[in-house]
Write a protein that holds these residues in place. Structure first.
Motif, PDB file in Angstrom:
ATOM      1  N   THR A 172       1.086  -1.330  -0.384  1.00 28.28           N
ATOM      2  CA  THR A 172       0.122  -0.275  -0.316  1.00 28.28           C
ATOM      3  C   THR A 172       1.063   1.713   0.136  1.00 28.28           C
ATOM      4  OG1 THR A 172      -1.397   1.390   0.994  1.00 28.28           O
ATOM      5  CG2 THR A 172      -0.602  -0.058   2.542  1.00 28.28           C
ATOM      6  N   ARG A 173       0.346   2.046  -0.501  1.00 36.85           N
ATOM      7  CA  ARG A 173       1.059   3.765  -0.929  1.00 36.85           C
ATOM      8  C   ARG A 173      -0.091   4.893  -0.728  1.00 36.85           C
ATOM      9  NH1 ARG A 173       4.849   5.186  -6.300  1.00 36.85           N
ATOM     10  NH2 ARG A 173       5.462   3.264  -5.380  1.00 36.85           N
ATOM     11  N   GLU A 191       3.975   4.006   3.030  1.00 36.64           N
ATOM     12  CA  GLU A 191       3.545   2.704   2.506  1.00 36.64           C
ATOM     13  C   GLU A 191       4.192   1.515   3.108  1.00 36.64           C
ATOM     14  OE1 GLU A 191       6.926   2.653  -0.653  1.00 36.64           O
ATOM     15  OE2 GLU A 191       6.077   4.536  -0.298  1.00 36.64           O
TER      16      GLU A 191
END
Length: 265
Positions: A172-173, A191
């Protein structure tokens, strides 16, 4: 030009025919002086202007180009959104300097300032000439509500079906930008990478020693990001963060960063 020459020829011919057909013309008094040429010019019809060349029309297919430079090296993207009936279909191509290429596709849903773009992708390694990963599910979220901009990436990558020594993971970012002025924004960035499976990696084929790469939180970076509008359709993103997980600290360095350039067509 040919038409003007023909008109001039026809006019001269008409004058000659008129004189030959009218004997009285020879008996008349000398001809009156010609009329003022300026008046004749004013009475002449103005030639029609040539139609202007049509201006090139902007592309009806929104598209973009992007590159990131970070610890993974240089990464390139190119993408576009096609309208297929009532559906906006987004796709992109992702390339790395490690020889990996990925193709992603999925619908884009626009709700006011919010865009949701679920996608699926497939990655191929052109160095080994083997499939690399199934990249799914993916969800990209964009919120552009001035003066706030939010972007989120969530994606899963599954490689163990092609190579048992490669780890599956969820990445995830997420970042938020606040724009105090139109062309400059600043905000927090997060992130993370979560490994999903344990894999056995042989360090040296000549030995029996093996390392086990465990599942769990592999990377967690927290930091800040700057956004800068950089000319028409261009945006720069500068990210600087801190890597909290020791196993992802490259060379013992705890700093992480990224330079991003995006151009929208």
């Amino acid at each position: 030009m040919m038409e003007n020459d023909m008109r001039r020829s026809c006019s001269a011919l008409a004058c000659v025919v008129g004189l030959l057909a009218s004997p009285a013309a020879w008996a008349q008094d000398p001809a009156a002086p010609p009329a003022d040429p300026g008046a004749a010019a004013a009475a002449a019809p103005t030639p029609a202007a040539e139609p202007a060349a049509p201006e090139p029309q902007a592309s009806q297919i929104p598209s973009w180009f992007r590159f990131d430079a970070d610890s993974l090296g240089l990464q390139l993207w190119a993408g576009a959104t096609h309208q297929v009936g009532p559906i906006s279909l987004s796709s992109d191509i992702y390339l790395t300097t490690l020889g990996t290429a990925e193709f992603d596709i999925g619908p884009a849903f626009t709700m006011g300032p919010v865009i949701l773009n679920p996608m699926v992708g497939f990655s191929f390694n052109f160095t080994t000439m083997q499939p690399a990963a199934l990249v799914a599910p993916q969800l990209f979220t964009f919120v552009d509500s001035k003066p706030v901009y939010f972007e989120s990436w969530i994606l899963g990558s599954f490689s163990s079906m092609f190579d048992e020594s490669v780890q599956n993971y969820v990445y995830t970012r997420d970042f938020l930008l606040y724009y105090p002025i139109d062309d400059f924004g600043i905000g927090p960035h997060l992130e993370a990478t979560l490994d999903l499976n344990e894999v056995t990696l042989e360090d040296d084929p000549s030995t029996a020693g093996v390392d086990v790469d465990e599942s769990g939180l592999a990377s967690l970076q927290v930091g800040g990001v700057l956004g800068l509008n950089y000319g028409t359709g261009n945006k720069l993103l500068l990210y600087l963060g801190y890597e909290t997980q020791e196993e992802s600290q490259i060379g013992g360095k705890k700093l992480a960063g990224r330079f991003t350039f995006v151009h929208n067509f």
